[in-house]
Scaffold this motif. Structure first.
Motif, PDB file in Angstrom:
ATOM      1  N   GLY A  53       0.824  -1.217   0.000  1.00  0.00           N
ATOM      2  CA  GLY A  53       0.000   0.000   0.000  1.00  0.00           C
ATOM      3  C   GLY A  53       0.846   1.250   0.000  1.00  0.00           C
ATOM      4  N   GLU A  78      -0.952  -5.113   3.303  1.00  0.00           N
ATOM      5  CA  GLU A  78       0.126  -4.152   3.592  1.00  0.00           C
ATOM      6  C   GLU A  78       0.623  -4.393   5.012  1.00  0.00           C
ATOM      7  OE1 GLU A  78       2.020  -1.440   2.256  1.00  0.00           O
ATOM      8  OE2 GLU A  78       2.810  -1.519   4.314  1.00  0.00           O
ATOM      9  N   SER A  80       2.588  -2.305   7.019  1.00  0.00           N
ATOM     10  CA  SER A  80       2.642  -1.202   7.994  1.00  0.00           C
ATOM     11  C   SER A  80       1.289  -0.527   8.146  1.00  0.00           C
ATOM     12  CB  SER A  80       3.625  -0.113   7.561  1.00  0.00           C
ATOM     13  OG  SER A  80       4.594  -0.643   6.731  1.00  0.00           O
ATOM     14  N   HIS A  86       8.683   8.580   1.136  1.00  0.00           N
ATOM     15  CA  HIS A  86      10.106   8.837   0.848  1.00  0.00           C
ATOM     16  C   HIS A  86      10.238  10.220   0.194  1.00  0.00           C
ATOM     17  CE1 HIS A  86       9.770   4.583   1.363  1.00  0.00           C
ATOM     18  NE2 HIS A  86       9.269   4.381   0.167  1.00  0.00           N
ATOM     19  N   SER A  89      11.558  13.334   1.954  1.00  0.00           N
ATOM     20  CA  SER A  89      12.305  12.918   3.144  1.00  0.00           C
ATOM     21  C   SER A  89      13.704  13.526   3.179  1.00  0.00           C
ATOM     22  CB  SER A  89      12.367  11.390   3.266  1.00  0.00           C
ATOM     23  OG  SER A  89      13.109  10.819   2.213  1.00  0.00           O
ATOM     24  N   THR A 121       2.053  -9.123   5.937  1.00  0.00           N
ATOM     25  CA  THR A 121       2.935  -9.164   4.769  1.00  0.00           C
ATOM     26  C   THR A 121       2.655 -10.447   3.991  1.00  0.00           C
ATOM     27  OG1 THR A 121       4.657 -10.172   6.105  1.00  0.00           O
ATOM     28  CG2 THR A 121       4.807  -7.797   5.778  1.00  0.00           C
ATOM     29  N   PRO A 149       5.473  -3.954  -4.193  1.00  0.00           N
ATOM     30  CA  PRO A 149       6.185  -3.974  -2.903  1.00  0.00           C
ATOM     31  C   PRO A 149       7.346  -2.997  -2.798  1.00  0.00           C
ATOM     32  CG  PRO A 149       6.969  -5.773  -4.267  1.00  0.00           C
ATOM     33  CD  PRO A 149       5.958  -5.015  -5.100  1.00  0.00           C
ATOM     34  N   ARG A 212      19.660  15.493  -2.566  1.00  0.00           N
ATOM     35  CA  ARG A 212      20.147  15.312  -1.193  1.00  0.00           C
ATOM     36  C   ARG A 212      21.488  16.010  -1.001  1.00  0.00           C
ATOM     37  NH1 ARG A 212      20.095   9.498   1.691  1.00  0.00           N
ATOM     38  NH2 ARG A 212      17.892  10.044   1.844  1.00  0.00           N
ATOM     39  N   GLY A 343       4.958   0.076  -9.941  1.00  0.00           N
ATOM     40  CA  GLY A 343       5.834   0.822  -9.042  1.00  0.00           C
ATOM     41  C   GLY A 343       7.287   0.452  -9.245  1.00  0.00           C
ATOM     42  N   ASP A 344       8.096   0.754  -8.233  1.00  0.00           N
ATOM     43  CA  ASP A 344       9.544   0.602  -8.354  1.00  0.00           C
ATOM     44  C   ASP A 344       9.984  -0.835  -8.622  1.00  0.00           C
ATOM     45  OD1 ASP A 344       9.730   3.295  -7.857  1.00  0.00           O
ATOM     46  OD2 ASP A 344      10.599   3.110  -5.850  1.00  0.00           O
ATOM     47  N   ALA A 386       5.911  14.492 -12.915  1.00  0.00           N
ATOM     48  CA  ALA A 386       6.494  15.757 -12.489  1.00  0.00           C
ATOM     49  C   ALA A 386       7.269  15.506 -11.211  1.00  0.00           C
ATOM     50  CB  ALA A 386       5.404  16.787 -12.231  1.00  0.00           C
ATOM     51  N   CYS A 387       8.299  16.276 -11.013  1.00  0.00           N
ATOM     52  CA  CYS A 387       9.113  16.087  -9.825  1.00  0.00           C
ATOM     53  C   CYS A 387       9.748  17.425  -9.477  1.00  0.00           C
ATOM     54  CB  CYS A 387      10.187  15.044 -10.128  1.00  0.00           C
ATOM     55  SG  CYS A 387      11.169  14.652  -8.701  1.00  0.00           S
TER      56      CYS A 387
HETATM   57  C1  LIG Z   1      14.875  10.432  -0.760  1.00  0.00           C
HETATM   58  C2  LIG Z   1      13.805  10.138  -1.782  1.00  0.00           C
HETATM   59  C3  LIG Z   1      13.160  11.191  -2.423  1.00  0.00           C
HETATM   60  C4  LIG Z   1      12.195  10.940  -3.393  1.00  0.00           C
HETATM   61  N1  LIG Z   1      11.592  12.009  -4.013  1.00  0.00           N
HETATM   62  C5  LIG Z   1      10.689  11.786  -4.990  1.00  0.00           C
HETATM   63  C6  LIG Z   1      10.055  12.879  -5.659  1.00  0.00           C
HETATM   64  O1  LIG Z   1      10.340  14.058  -5.391  1.00  0.00           O
HETATM   65  N2  LIG Z   1       9.144  12.604  -6.627  1.00  0.00           N
HETATM   66  C7  LIG Z   1       8.812  11.319  -6.962  1.00  0.00           C
HETATM   67  O2  LIG Z   1       7.957  11.131  -7.835  1.00  0.00           O
HETATM   68  N3  LIG Z   1       9.398  10.247  -6.341  1.00  0.00           N
HETATM   69  C8  LIG Z   1      10.323  10.460  -5.376  1.00  0.00           C
HETATM   70  N4  LIG Z   1      10.901   9.378  -4.729  1.00  0.00           N
HETATM   71  C9  LIG Z   1      10.616   7.998  -5.209  1.00  0.00           C
HETATM   72  C10 LIG Z   1       9.313   7.410  -4.638  1.00  0.00           C
HETATM   73  O3  LIG Z   1       9.291   7.496  -3.232  1.00  0.00           O
HETATM   74  C11 LIG Z   1       9.187   5.950  -5.049  1.00  0.00           C
HETATM   75  O4  LIG Z   1       9.422   5.844  -6.435  1.00  0.00           O
HETATM   76  C12 LIG Z   1       7.776   5.414  -4.748  1.00  0.00           C
HETATM   77  O5  LIG Z   1       7.568   5.426  -3.365  1.00  0.00           O
HETATM   78  C13 LIG Z   1       7.588   4.017  -5.321  1.00  0.00           C
HETATM   79  O6  LIG Z   1       6.314   3.548  -4.991  1.00  0.00           O
HETATM   80  P1  LIG Z   1       6.064   1.979  -4.713  1.00  0.00           P
HETATM   81  O7  LIG Z   1       4.614   1.863  -4.418  1.00  0.00           O
HETATM   82  O8  LIG Z   1       6.672   1.185  -5.785  1.00  0.00           O
HETATM   83  O9  LIG Z   1       6.929   1.686  -3.395  1.00  0.00           O
HETATM   84  P2  LIG Z   1       6.687   2.220  -1.903  1.00  0.00           P
HETATM   85  O10 LIG Z   1       6.085   3.562  -1.940  1.00  0.00           O
HETATM   86  O11 LIG Z   1       7.984   2.039  -1.187  1.00  0.00           O
HETATM   87  O12 LIG Z   1       5.601   1.226  -1.293  1.00  0.00           O
HETATM   88  C14 LIG Z   1       5.827  -0.156  -1.151  1.00  0.00           C
HETATM   89  C15 LIG Z   1       4.852  -0.690  -0.096  1.00  0.00           C
HETATM   90  O13 LIG Z   1       4.834  -2.112  -0.153  1.00  0.00           O
HETATM   91  C16 LIG Z   1       4.781  -2.627   1.180  1.00  0.00           C
HETATM   92  N5  LIG Z   1       5.299  -4.007   1.139  1.00  0.00           N
HETATM   93  C17 LIG Z   1       6.545  -4.426   0.791  1.00  0.00           C
HETATM   94  N6  LIG Z   1       6.636  -5.750   0.847  1.00  0.00           N
HETATM   95  C18 LIG Z   1       5.414  -6.217   1.232  1.00  0.00           C
HETATM   96  C19 LIG Z   1       4.877  -7.511   1.480  1.00  0.00           C
HETATM   97  N7  LIG Z   1       5.602  -8.650   1.358  1.00  0.00           N
HETATM   98  N8  LIG Z   1       3.580  -7.607   1.879  1.00  0.00           N
HETATM   99  C20 LIG Z   1       2.807  -6.496   2.024  1.00  0.00           C
HETATM  100  N9  LIG Z   1       3.269  -5.239   1.812  1.00  0.00           N
HETATM  101  C21 LIG Z   1       4.565  -5.107   1.419  1.00  0.00           C
HETATM  102  C22 LIG Z   1       5.653  -1.634   1.974  1.00  0.00           C
HETATM  103  O14 LIG Z   1       5.346  -1.681   3.363  1.00  0.00           O
HETATM  104  C23 LIG Z   1       5.257  -0.292   1.325  1.00  0.00           C
HETATM  105  O15 LIG Z   1       4.149   0.309   1.986  1.00  0.00           O
HETATM  106  C24 LIG Z   1      11.858   9.596  -3.721  1.00  0.00           C
HETATM  107  C25 LIG Z   1      12.489   8.535  -3.063  1.00  0.00           C
HETATM  108  C26 LIG Z   1      13.464   8.812  -2.113  1.00  0.00           C
HETATM  109  C27 LIG Z   1      14.138   7.653  -1.421  1.00  0.00           C
END
Ligand SMILES: Cc1cc2nc3c(=O)[nH]c(=O)nc-3n(C[C@H](O)[C@H](O)[C@H](O)COP(=O)(O)OP(=O)(O)OC[C@H]3O[C@@H](n4cnc5c(N)ncnc54)[C@H](O)[C@@H]3O)c2cc1C
Length: 453
Positions: A53, A78, A80, A86, A89, A121, A149, A212, A343-344, A386-387
């Motif tokens: 989430g 999820e 947490s 992030h 941050s 999880t 994730p 950073r 996502g990532d 956008a960023c």
């Molecule tokens: C310092 C920093 C600055 C950033 N600044 C920007 C910015 O300015 N603009 C921008 O667009 N992006 C920015 N980002 C990037 C952005 O934060 C990530 O690209 C984004 O959070 C990716 O989303 P996600 O959903 O893939 O992962 P996340 O947001 O990390 O979410 C993953 C989720 O999956 C859950 N999870 C993991 N494994 C499991 C499991 N087995 N079971 C259940 N749940 C699980 C975790 O608890 C978490 O809640 C930044 C990142 C960093 C580190």
């Protein structure tokens, strides 16, 4: 999805930028309403499970319900109770923001949108049986599964997981390491050296490490004046995002404080002594002793190591064994039918960013609903990104791009004329200023409300 109104080359810049930034603040909501009004084939009663989430998963869960209605039962798994962003941050490191200000509840997903949340999880996925096992022992069945994730980190440069947790935090996942890094920076004195290392791309948030470096330099300058020193060791051969902005920030705004070295190889860090050694771009051995070290660790999809849950499910199919390959029309895995990765964690060729993760969440939700209704995904998806990048505690720049699906290469490409004549690179802000910093707050609030509200 709606396209942003971008500044046109040759247009009066300030007017064009005002128009564009206004669109950026509203662009997310406008895109959603537009897509939500598209006439859809009726979706039969269906179960969709979303794992994770964060930026991608929360958005997908919300829009599955918004666009799919009560016929679609959505369960979000999820670990947490709250999400810590992030994004923003880096501003915690100098005290401009608190971590608490970056925490988001998922209550709206449940109360406004009818998503069911399972706080657990995922331990394993059974793609053939269309079910998964949660850490609380429960099993969930799905018609379609969406996995989001985020990333995990590989200890590197001679460091252990304990070093990252206690001595040399990467702080690339907002939380305890962010606070530890803030404390390490606060303890620096005149003449001390702060070392930031950047892993080879792809990594989460391409502009993030350079942002950073600027914010740490700005903070140290305010405390230590010209005695501050920030050494940036980049394993990449050049700045990975906003090269004009960060080039200017390093050479002019933070001149004499930031020392940027690209093309670094064979990095080795001793967490006990603070000695950092590397081979420079010309092949010469170099070293320095630092009083605070921030090694941003190499990354991979969370769960992708051999024997971990995503890998066991067969979803990790990139050549380097780190990412989940997907079809960019639906984000369906290229290895496991019926399972989508966003996502990532996904290998998409797009920047690993929160704004992109939000857009992938919507594109995937739309595709899943079309597939459940017996149809096909949208053949021509468009994403915007956008960023904003703070350069000091009160000024920022921005970066934007519109990505369009290219059927010939089956990739997402920057749309022609993306504010530039070459159309090949994202557009950078022409200025680093306080107005951008103010608008950054609006952009962030809008993005987070769109994902979690
Ligand atoms: C310092 C920093 C600055 C950033 N600044 C920007 C910015 O300015 N603009 C921008 O667009 N992006 C920015 N980002 C990037 C952005 O934060 C990530 O690209 C984004 O959070 C990716 O989303 P996600 O959903 O893939 O992962 P996340 O947001 O990390 O979410 C993953 C989720 O999956 C859950 N999870 C993991 N494994 C499991 C499991 N087995 N079971 C259940 N749940 C699980 C975790 O608890 C978490 O809640 C930044 C990142 C960093 C580190």
């Amino acid at each position: 999805m709606s396209e942003l109104q971008l500044p046109l080359p040759g247009a009066p810049r300030s007017k064009a930028r005002r128009r564009w930034l206004g669109a950026m603040g509203l662009g997310l909501a406008g895109g959603l309403l537009g897509a939500g009004l598209v006439a859809r084939a009726a979706v039969p009663p269906s179960r969709v499970v979303v794992v994770g989430g964060g930026m991608a998963g929360a958005t997908a869960a919300k829009y599955l319900r918004l666009w799919g209605g009560a016929q679609v039962q959505v369960t979000l798994v999820e670990g947490s109770a709250r999400y810590t962003s992030h994004i923003m941050s880096n501003l915690v490191l100098g005290g401009a923001r608190s971590l608490a200000s970056l925490e988001f509840e998922r209550r709206s997903l449940v109360e406004r949108h009818g998503v069911e949340i399972r706080q657990a999880t995922v331990q394993s996925i059974d793609p053939a049986g269309h079910s998964l096992l949660c850490s609380d022992g429960s099993r969930l069945a799905w018609d379609r599964l969406i996995v989001a994730p985020g990333v995990d980190f590989d200890p590197a440069y001679g460091l252990t997981a304990e070093d990252y947790a206690l001595r040399t935090p990467h702080a690339w996942q907002a939380g305890a390491q962010t606070e530890l890094l803030r404390a390490r920076i606060a303890a620096l004195a005149a003449g001390d050296t702060f070392v930031l290392t950047i892993p080879k791309a792809p990594y989460r948030c391409p502009p993030g490490p350079y942002e950073r470096a600027c914010l740490v330099a700005d903070h140290l300058k305010s405390r230590l004046g010209s005695a501050a020193r920030v050494l940036v060791l980049d394993e990449n051969d050049a700045i990975q995002a906003e090269p004009e902005t960060f080039g200017h920030a390093f050479d002019v705004v933070h001149a004499g404080v930031i020392d940027y070295r690209p093309g670094v190889r064979a990095l080795q860090i001793d967490a006990a002594t603070g000695r950092v050694a590397w081979t420079d771009a010309l092949g010469a051995a170099q070293s320095v002793t630092a009083q605070a070290i921030n090694p941003i660790a190499p990354q991979r999809a969370r769960g992708s190591r051999p024997g971990e849950w995503l890998e066991r499910a067969g979803l990790i199919d990139s050549a380097d064994g780190r990412w989940a390959g997907v079809d960019l029309l639906s984000y369906e895995s290229t290895a496991v039918p019926g399972v989508h990765v966003i996502g990532d964690a996904a290998q998409t060729g797009l920047p690993k960013a929160g704004h992109i993760a939000n857009q992938e969440g919507k594109t995937c939700a739309d595709a899943v609903l079309r597939l459940l209704a017996g149809g096909s995904p949208d053949p021509a998806p468009v994403l915007n990104s956008a960023c904003y990048s703070p350069i000091t505690a009160g000024t920022a720049s921005w970066l934007t791009a519109v990505y369009q699906y290219d059927p010939a290469s089956r990739t997402m490409r920057i749309a022609a004329g993306n504010g530039r004549t070459d159309g090949a690179r994202p557009t950078e802000s022409a200025r680093i200023d306080a107005e951008n910093f103010r608008r950054m707050g609006t952009w962030f609030d809008t993005l987070m409300a769109d994902s979690f509200g």
